[in-house]
Design a protein around this motif. Structure first.
Motif, short mmCIF file in Angstrom:
data_model
loop_
_atom_site.label_atom_id
_atom_site.label_comp_id
_atom_site.label_asym_id
_atom_site.label_seq_id
_atom_site.Cartn_x
_atom_site.Cartn_y
_atom_site.Cartn_z
N VAL A 37 0.87 -1.19 0.00
CA VAL A 37 0.00 0.00 0.00
C VAL A 37 0.90 1.23 0.00
N PHE A 38 0.71 2.02 -1.10
CA PHE A 38 1.61 3.17 -1.27
C PHE A 38 0.94 4.39 -0.63
N SER A 39 1.21 4.61 0.61
CA SER A 39 0.46 5.60 1.40
C SER A 39 0.64 7.03 0.90
N ARG A 40 1.73 7.32 0.18
CA ARG A 40 1.99 8.70 -0.20
C ARG A 40 1.52 9.02 -1.63
N LYS A 41 0.71 8.13 -2.21
CA LYS A 41 0.27 8.29 -3.61
C LYS A 41 -0.48 9.61 -3.83
N GLN A 42 -1.55 9.90 -2.99
CA GLN A 42 -2.36 11.11 -3.15
C GLN A 42 -1.48 12.37 -3.10
N GLU A 43 -0.54 12.37 -2.17
CA GLU A 43 0.35 13.52 -2.00
C GLU A 43 1.19 13.74 -3.27
N LEU A 44 1.71 12.63 -3.82
CA LEU A 44 2.54 12.76 -5.03
C LEU A 44 1.73 13.26 -6.22
N VAL A 45 0.46 12.78 -6.38
CA VAL A 45 -0.40 13.22 -7.48
C VAL A 45 -0.60 14.73 -7.41
N THR A 46 -0.92 15.25 -6.23
CA THR A 46 -1.17 16.69 -6.06
C THR A 46 0.09 17.49 -6.42
N VAL A 47 1.20 17.06 -5.89
CA VAL A 47 2.46 17.77 -6.14
C VAL A 47 2.74 17.82 -7.65
N MET A 48 2.53 16.69 -8.30
CA MET A 48 2.90 16.63 -9.73
C MET A 48 1.89 17.37 -10.61
N LEU A 49 0.60 17.40 -10.22
CA LEU A 49 -0.36 18.21 -10.98
C LEU A 49 0.03 19.68 -10.92
N ASP A 50 0.49 20.10 -9.76
CA ASP A 50 0.96 21.48 -9.63
C ASP A 50 2.14 21.73 -10.58
N PHE A 51 2.99 20.75 -10.69
CA PHE A 51 4.13 20.90 -11.62
C PHE A 51 3.63 21.11 -13.06
#
Length: 1627
Positions: free
Chosen positions: A804-818
């Protein structure tokens, strides 16, 4: 022949000798020379008399005559009588000296006569010349010149006189005050000296072998004294040079003691001339003669002159060489010869001088010195042997010169030194280094630029020269092998020699192979002894890195690999077997590749694999450790070649994988991370990959080292008192962080899968997540890249174990901002691609995203990708950004689009329903109709992928309607013909998927296959073919499938959209719209009748904006579909369109021809109207002027235009064939009524329509023939340009004649019905129509087909009726037609003999015949008819007809001349055996012979024919044979040879008629035609040339001579030339 005639002719030629035409002049001279060769005494006498009688003749005229005398004397010297020789000598001597002034052309010509005579009669000549060469008197310039030239041309005859001549000449020298006299004396002395030297050199052949050098020494020295002391100082440069040249030649004849005495002064004087003259060659030549004489006699005093000599010679040798100016090259070679002469006597002095001069840094001086040095090394080998070390030491200074011109000379010297054993000596290696350095020169010019200085030596030129020199030294100078091997290896590793790698490797390969094959011990290199050489490890790395970039540095990849293979045992003994197996396949791969075709990634992998295998094979940890350490130190060498450096990092990573010393590994990682230049993206990536590769074997150690590095000083911002460096340090630190982030990503990717999952959160993400809020682009890129690499690593791992990749949601948000932060108008970075790829990898991982997150993610991603400019677009460069090259950009685009498609599929998978599809499709829909090709392509491709995915994952639970089917088809179906092939195939995929989705919603099972829909897939291949017919068929098939599945309620909208689609911005989509429209109209268009007129109008308007041919054709079909339902309405609308029809109306007419039934109805209607309507009306031209003009009536013209357009359609063949006779006759008569007729005025504009009335009818007729498949008829008419002829009033008859001829030959069976349809028009009130039909019938009679088809009587009767027509043209055509019977049906000629002869006789006597056209037709016709008439019908008329036509032979009208000559030939068969007829033939024979050169080729042809057929009547077998062999139409006739032979036979067979013949010929001297006058001159010339003496009594030579003399003044140069040629035969 009387002497007076020859004299008269010669006199005329002498008069004409300066004709203004150069070719006539040449012929006059040739004739004089011919006469001179035949009768040398007489012609020479004439020439002499002429000159004596005309003392005031212009010089140019005298010169020609003197030149003739010289030529005659030159070739007939043996045959000329002694008295004549003497008188010629006297004349020439007098002509030469008559004027005291020098007049070169005249006096030279006279002098040349004396020289020519002197070759045989030297004593007579000398007697005459010496009489004008008296002691104490200054002789004439040309007397001296003649003596000089005689001494050249007759050495053995002149030398015995020279002593006496010199004796007389010496006192004269002091009398010469004028420069030209001094010049001629000096020139003579040079010639005399050269002759004496030649005589002495060949004493064995000489008449007096007792002659010795000292015979002349005294006189020569006395002359030398005057020339040297007095004349050499003259102000006139030409004189100075000649004196210098003479002095040089005289030195060899002077007594040794005298010469020794003079040498110091002589050399100084000659050297001083260099400053006074621009032209130096003669001075250098003189100097080399003086030096040669001095050295030959062993002069002692010469040494005292050396200093000055060498300085002057050096200055000369340093002068620039101009290869386009030969004297500068000759001067250079003479100067080098002087150096060679001196080198043999004074080697030490000379070498010291040259070497000292080398120290002078002046470019020219150096180049000169080097030229001398090279010359001496090559030409005086023995002398230079002891000087080698000295030269080696001295060459160093010029080697340091910056000038490429000097360097080029240095390379030439080094090459010479190498061949003479210099390079083996101490210091020789410096010369090798010099060559290698210059093999590494960079380019001077970019491509396309060119040097402006012609002497410039570019870097490229110098480099190529050094490449060639190195190759030569390696291959041709065997003893150099040990100098070059292994020392050349040194130059492989320093970066400044990188451009020289290719030639270096090639040389080393040659040397290595040679030593290896010969098993020489020196092949094995002891690297401990050879301290200057790089280590084996560095050599191996350098060559491997070269190989990784095989096409750089002039293609160094393959040579580097080949050398590596040869060096194997020198690198490490264990490598030999492996490399012999692994390297050759790599070399083969390179041979077959180019920069573009080589897969770089795959190639790099192969090389790294080779390195890995090599290290495993070596199995020596110490060696591998040393390799890692040395490689790390070697990194800085590549600071200016970052791609190469990046590859070296990977090599180090592979090496560290194989290294088992953990401390060494850490140490190397530390060095790499500290020494890296983090500012560069390529280097950052290189470092990261290297570290990642290392982690494969050393995960723990690598992570520990990275952790340690992240805490090191490199990340601490160094404080600065004034904060001046703050910004820079910030930048530095961000770049270092970027490297570190990338390293973590690469470690995750390369580490063993079983070990990495536990480290992701705690070691890797923990270290990089603290940088997520960065604004720095470099760090952003590194972060996204790294997250992408981590995502890939996890994706691999989760296949084997849960996570279970717990930090997935956080990474998606960061990368959408990019992504949102990316500029919308350009793709500069891989941010989008990396983010979406990462999303695609993250989507399957737990936990799932919410609906809102999905929506945002889609919107941001779709818009940010589709809005990008096309990949070929180059964005403007921003600050702190590096541009992408096109290759990188292409790859980036491809990856970005692929990533988006994967993303769309993964979102759609969550909700596979029509609404779910709509929710994704709404992001794409607006992009489908974009004006930008690239945006449409992206949108359709994405849609196709999405619909295919939707169909594959579709499960239908309820019966629902697929409510958006119609709209989607309307959007996507025209895209099946989009300009981009990718869009076309994607659009078919879309429709295929849509129709299958519809089937599924209609309740069909998953495995149901619909044949119609399945037939769409093969269409994709056809869509790749841009051929219109293929696209048409494909779209049509597509529509049939669509219309079966399309619900009725959606049809109207679709048709409306397709009408608009005809003018879509994409032409290809217009095509698709039109095809789909027509297919739908055919199937469902029955109920649209009330809209027909408006639809036609819309079509007319639409056509104006359609440029695509296929769309226009399809729109035409739309018109036809309407016409097949409402014909009359359509025709009425089209006939009333304004004339000339615009192209759109024309197209609509043409479209009607596609249906044979419709076309048949229209054609019948038009024929009926054209027969009854008035073709034109007569209108007054204007109020001011009288006169009328014919103006066409509108309706018939409009119908003819419509008919023409209709027939343009190939499908009208069937109706055109069935109605052919009526239509052909109708159009032919219409054409006759249209010739010379103007177009009517337009009702609206009141302007005359710009339409060629007859042209329209002619065009329609041509198209009709094509439709009737009468291709041969058309081909013949086109070749003859008949159509243009038919349209114009002045050539109309000729055009119609060609039409009738072609129809007779290629369409005979159709003629009866055509004749039947045309006959009524012969009684037409319109004269023009009668003329057209009569011309047609007249030509038909020329062909036998009319007899075969039983049309003869009909046509004959018509012609006889027309003989009395009031129209002159019609009467002429009737006579022509009657004459044509002979050509077409000769067997009928005697049947109609009476009528024919009567018609022809009256024709020849026609009074109302302005252009003699009827007369001409009557003669031509009679000519033809005679061939077939029986003797009895003509016998009595022969002489009567002959007398009638004789006056026409010399007519000015070419055609009448031609016809009369032809007719004469045809009469001959009726006169054979009749003496009276033979006399008549002889009467005109001369006329016929001379008209063989008539300016008109048809007349020539007629003459050849007549003479061939009359030949048997002439009464000479030889002439008969000759006429029949040579006078063929296809053979070209050599007139001169022909007349020459003919005159011989005339003389043999008809000697009694010679008087008559020559009088007849002379009458033609006054002919109007220059060609005939020239022919007459030739005739007389050959007659005279071939006549024996006994026949001359038959000729009136006085008249001939008078006539030719007159022709010699003719205005035409050819006539004058032939007259002169004829005169040459008076002998």
């Amino acid at each position: 022949m009387e002497a007076t005639d020859v004299e008269q002719v010669t006199l005329a030629l002498l008069d004409a000798a300066t004709d203004k035409d150069s070719e006539v002049q040449d012929q006059v001279r040739k004739s004089m020379l011919t006469l001179g060769k035949q009768q040398p005494d007489r012609v020479l006498a004439m020439c002499q008399d002429y000159l004596l009688k005309h003392p005031k003749l212009v010089v140019s005229h005298r010169v020609v005559i003197l030149q003739t005398i010289e030529l005659v004397v030159g070739c007939r010297i043996e045959e000329i009588s002694s008295p004549r020789i003497k008188s010629i000598i006297s004349l020439a001597s007098d002509e030469m000296t008559r004027s005291k002034e020098v007049i070169p052309d005249w006096q030279q010509a006279a002098s040349n006569i004396l020289v020519a005579v002197g070759n045989k009669h030297i004593n007579d000549i000398m007697e005459e010349i010496l009489s004008k060469f008296q002691p104490g008197l200054l002789p004439h310039f040309f007397v001296v010149q003649t003596l000089a030239n005689l001494s050249d041309s007759n050495v053995y005859g002149m030398v015995p006189f020279l002593n006496a001549i010199l004796g007389t000449l010496l006192p004269m020298l002091s009398l010469a005050k004028q420069d030209n006299m001094k010049w001629v004396f000096a020139s003579a002395l040079r010639h005399f000296s050269d002759s004496i030297l030649e005589y002495l050199a060949n004493l064995d052949k000489a008449p007096d072998p007792t002659v010795r050098k000292d015979t002349f020494s005294t006189e020569i020295f006395a002359a030398f004294d005057i020339l040297f002391n007095n004349w050499l100082q003259s102000r006139e440069s030409k004189l100075r040079l000649t004196v210098a040249e003479a002095v040089g030649s005289m030195c060899h004849l002077m007594a040794s003691d005298k010469l020794e005495e003079q040498i110091p002064k002589l050399i100084l004087a000659i050297l001083s001339l260099y400053k006074k003259n621009n032209e130096h060659y003669l001075i250098s030549k003189s100097l080399s003669l003086v030096l040669d004489a001095s050295v030959s006699m062993g002069s002692r005093v010469l040494e005292t002159q050396l200093d000055g000599l060498l300085l002057a010679l050096h200055q000369q040798v340093s002068a620039p060489l101009d290869y386009s100016n030969p004297p500068t090259i000759k001067n250079h070679n003479e100067v080098l010869r002087c150096f060679s002469l001196l080198a043999n006597s004074f080697p030490d002095r000379l070498v010291m001088f040259v070497l000292q001069k080398l120290e002078n840094s002046n470019e020219r001086n150096r180049m000169g010195s080097l030229a001398v040095l090279r010359h001496l090394i090559n030409s005086t080998t023995a002398t230079m042997e002891s000087k080698k070390l000295l030269i080696l030491a001295s060459i160093r200074q010029p080697m340091a010169d910056h000038s490429n011109k000097v360097k080029k000379r240095v390379v030439q010297v080094i090459s010479a030194m190498a061949h003479h054993g210099y390079l083996e000596l101490e210091g020789g290696e410096l010369l090798v280094r010099f060559i290698v350095q210059h093999c590494a020169l960079p380019d001077t010019y970019q491509r396309g630029q060119r040097p402006t200085d012609p002497e410039e030596v570019t870097n490229e030129a110098l480099r190529t020269m050094c490449d060639n020199t190195l190759h030569l030294l390696t291959t041709t100078v065997g003893r150099l092998a040990d100098v070059l091997w292994p020392k050349l290896l040194y130059y492989l590793t320093p970066s400044q020699f990188s451009i020289a790698t290719t030639p270096l490797c090639k040389s080393l390969i040659v040397l290595g192979n040679k030593k290896k094959n010969n098993q020489e011990p020196s092949f094995n290199i002891d690297f401990t002894q050879e301290v200057n050489l790089p280590s084996p490890q560095i050599l191996m790395l350098r060559l491997l890195v070269n190989a990784a970039f095989p096409f750089s540095s002039r293609g160094h990849g393959a040579p580097s690999l080949s050398l590596l293979q040869i060096l194997s045992i020198n690198i490490h003994p264990n490598t030999e077997i492996l490399w012999d197996i692994d390297i050759p396949p790599l070399l083969s791969m390179l041979e077959e590749s180019t920069t573009e075709s080589l897969d770089k990634k795959d190639w790099d992998e192969k090389l790294l694999k080779l390195l890995s295998k090599t290290l495993a094979t070596i199995e020596d940890d110490k060696w591998v450790g040393q390799l890692a350490a040395e490689a790390t130190r070697y990194l800085s060498t590549y600071n200016n070649a970052l791609e190469e450096k990046s590859f070296l990092y990977r090599c180090i990573g592979v090496t560290l994988q194989q290294c088992f010393n953990k401390e060494l590994v850490k140490k190397q990682l530390q060095e790499i991370l500290l020494a890296a230049r983090h500012n560069d993206a390529v280097e950052r990536e290189g470092v990261a990959i290297g570290v990642g590769l290392c982690a494969n074997s050393h995960l723990e150690g690598t992570l520990a080292k990275l952790e340690e590095f992240s805490k090191s000083d490199a990340f601490k911002k160094s404080p600065s008192i004034f904060n001046l460096l703050k910004e820079r340090n910030d930048v530095e630190v961000e770049k270092v962080k970027s490297t570190l982030i990338l390293c973590y990503g690469q470690v995750a990717l390369n580490a063993p899968p079983e070990k990495i999952l536990t480290r992701i959160d705690q070691d890797i993400l923990r270290c990089i997540s603290k940088h997520f809020n960065t604004k720095d682009l470099t760090m952003k890129l590194s972060l996204i890249q790294s997250i992408g690499l981590i995502a890939r690593a996890i994706s691999e791992c989760v296949k084997k174990q849960g996570y279970v990749f717990s930090r997935k949601q956080e990474l998606v948000t960061v990368m959408l901002d990019f992504i949102k932060a990316e500029p919308a108008d350009s793709l500069r970075t891989p941010v989008r691609h990396l983010v979406m790829t990462t999303f695609a990898d993250l989507m399957p991982l737990d936990p799932a995203l919410s609906e809102n997150d999905n929506f945002d993610l889609l919107k941001v991603c779709v818009n940010s990708v589709f809005s990008l400019p096309p990949e070929t677009h180059t964005p403007e460069k921003m600050k702190e950004e590096e541009m992408l090259d096109p290759k990188q950009r292409k790859a980036l685009y491809k990856d970005t689009l692929a990533a988006l498609q994967e993303l769309l599929k993964s979102v759609l998978a969550k909700d596979p329903t029509p609404d779910g599809l709509q929710s994704v499709f709404k992001h794409i829909e607006s992009w489908l109709s974009s004006r930008q090709d690239h945006e449409r392509e992206r949108a359709v491709t994405a849609t196709a992928h999405m619909l295919a995915f939707y169909l594959d994952n579709l499960t239908v639970k309820n019966m629902v309607t697929f409510h958006n089917l119609g709209a989607l088809l309307g959007r996507l179906s025209p895209r099946c013909s989009d300009p981009h092939p990718a869009v076309r195939t994607a659009a078919v995929d879309c429709i295929y998927s849509l129709l299958y989705i519809q089937l599924r919603y209609e309740g069909f099972s998953l495995d149901y296959k619909d044949d119609g829909v399945d037939s769409l897939l093969p269409l994709k291949d056809r869509l790749d073919n841009p051929d219109h017919s293929v696209l048409y068929k494909t779209c049509s098939d597509l529509t049939k499938v669509m219309s079966k599945r399309l619900p009725q309620e959606q049809l109207t909208t679709l048709v409306f959209m397709l009408f608009e689609g005809l003018v879509d911005s994409q032409a290809n989509c217009c095509r698709a719209s039109s095809v789909i429209l027509n297919t739908l109209l055919k199937n469902r268009g029955g109920g649209l009748q009330e809209l027909v007129p408006e639809m036609l109008e819309v079509i007319h308007v639409r056509l104006q904006n359609i440029t695509e041919e296929q769309v226009r054709v399809a729109v035409g079909q739309t018109v036809l579909i309407l016409a097949s339902q409402h014909l009359q309405a359509v025709i009425n609308a089209l006939v009333n369109q304004p004339l000339p029809y615009d192209s759109w109306t024309s197209e609509m007419w043409m479209a009607l021809g596609a249906d044979p039934i419709v076309a048949n109805q229209i054609i019948e209607m038009v024929i009926e109207k054209l027969l009854i309507m008035v073709p034109y009306v007569d209108q007054r031209e204007s109020m001011m002027r009288g006169g009328t003009k014919k103006v066409a009536t509108s309706q018939p013209l409009a119908m003819t235009c419509g008919l023409k357009e209709l027939l343009m359609n190939g499908h009208t063949q069937e109706p055109a064939v069935s109605l052919f006779p009526q239509l052909f006759s109708c159009l032919t008569v219409r054409l006759g009524a249209s010739v010379g007729v103007s177009a009517p005025k337009d009702n609206n504009t009141k302007q005359t329509a710009s339409i060629h009335v007859a042209g329209v009818a002619a065009d329609a007729l041509r198209i009709l023939l094509a439709r009737a498949q009468l291709d041969e008829v058309i081909k013949r008419l086109d070749e003859d340009n008949a159509w243009d002829a038919m349209k114009e009033a002045n050539t109309h008859i000729a055009g119609v004649t060609l039409l009738a001829r072609a129809m007779s030959k290629h369409a005979g069976p159709r003629l009866p019905s055509i004749v039947e349809c045309l006959c009524p028009s012969l009684n037409n009130i319109y004269e023009c129509q009668r003329i057209t039909v009569t011309a047609f019938f007249s030509e038909l009679l020329n062909h036998h087909v009319v007899t075969e088809l039983m049309l003869m009587d009909v046509l004959m009767n018509n012609m006889m009726e027309r003989i009395s027509d009031p129209c002159c043209t019609l009467r002429m055509l009737a006579v022509r037609g009657l004459g044509n019977i002979a050509g077409g049906s000769p067997e009928k000629v005697n049947k109609y003999a009476k009528e024919l002869l009567a018609a022809m006789s009256s024709g020849m006597e026609e009074k109302d015949d302005p252009g003699k056209l009827i007369t001409l037709e009557a003669m031509s016709g009679l000519s033809k008819v005679l061939l077939y008439l029986d003797q009895k019908n003509v016998h009595l008329l022969v002489v009567y007809i002959f007398m009638k036509i004789k006056p026409f032979l010399e007519s000015d009208n070419d055609e009448i001349r031609c016809a009369s000559i032809h007719l004469m030939g045809n009469l001959s068969k009726f006169g054979s055996g009749e003496p009276v007829f033979k006399d008549q033939i002889h009467n005109v024979l001369v006329s016929l012979l001379l008209h063989l050169v008539d300016p008109n080729p048809q007349v020539v042809k007629a003459c050849k024919y007549s003479m061939r057929v009359c030949a048997p009547v002439v009464g000479s077998e030889q002439i008969t044979t000759m006429f029949q062999n040579h006078l063929h139409d296809e053979k070209s006739l050599h007139y001169g040879e022909f007349i020459n032979d003919l005159t011989k036979y005339l003389i043999q067979d008809f000697p009694g008629m010679l008087n008559f013949y020559h009088i007849s010929v002379i009458q033609f001297f006054k002919s109007n035609w220059a060609e005939v006058r020239a022919g007459a001159a030739m005739f007389i010339g050959f007659l005279l040339g071939n006549l024996q003496d006994e026949h001359f009594s038959h000729l009136n030579m006085g008249t001939i001579t008078k006539g030719l003399v007159m022709l010699l003044q003719d205005p035409d140069p050819v006539v004058r030339m032939k007259a002169a040629e004829a005169m040459g035969r008076f002998h």
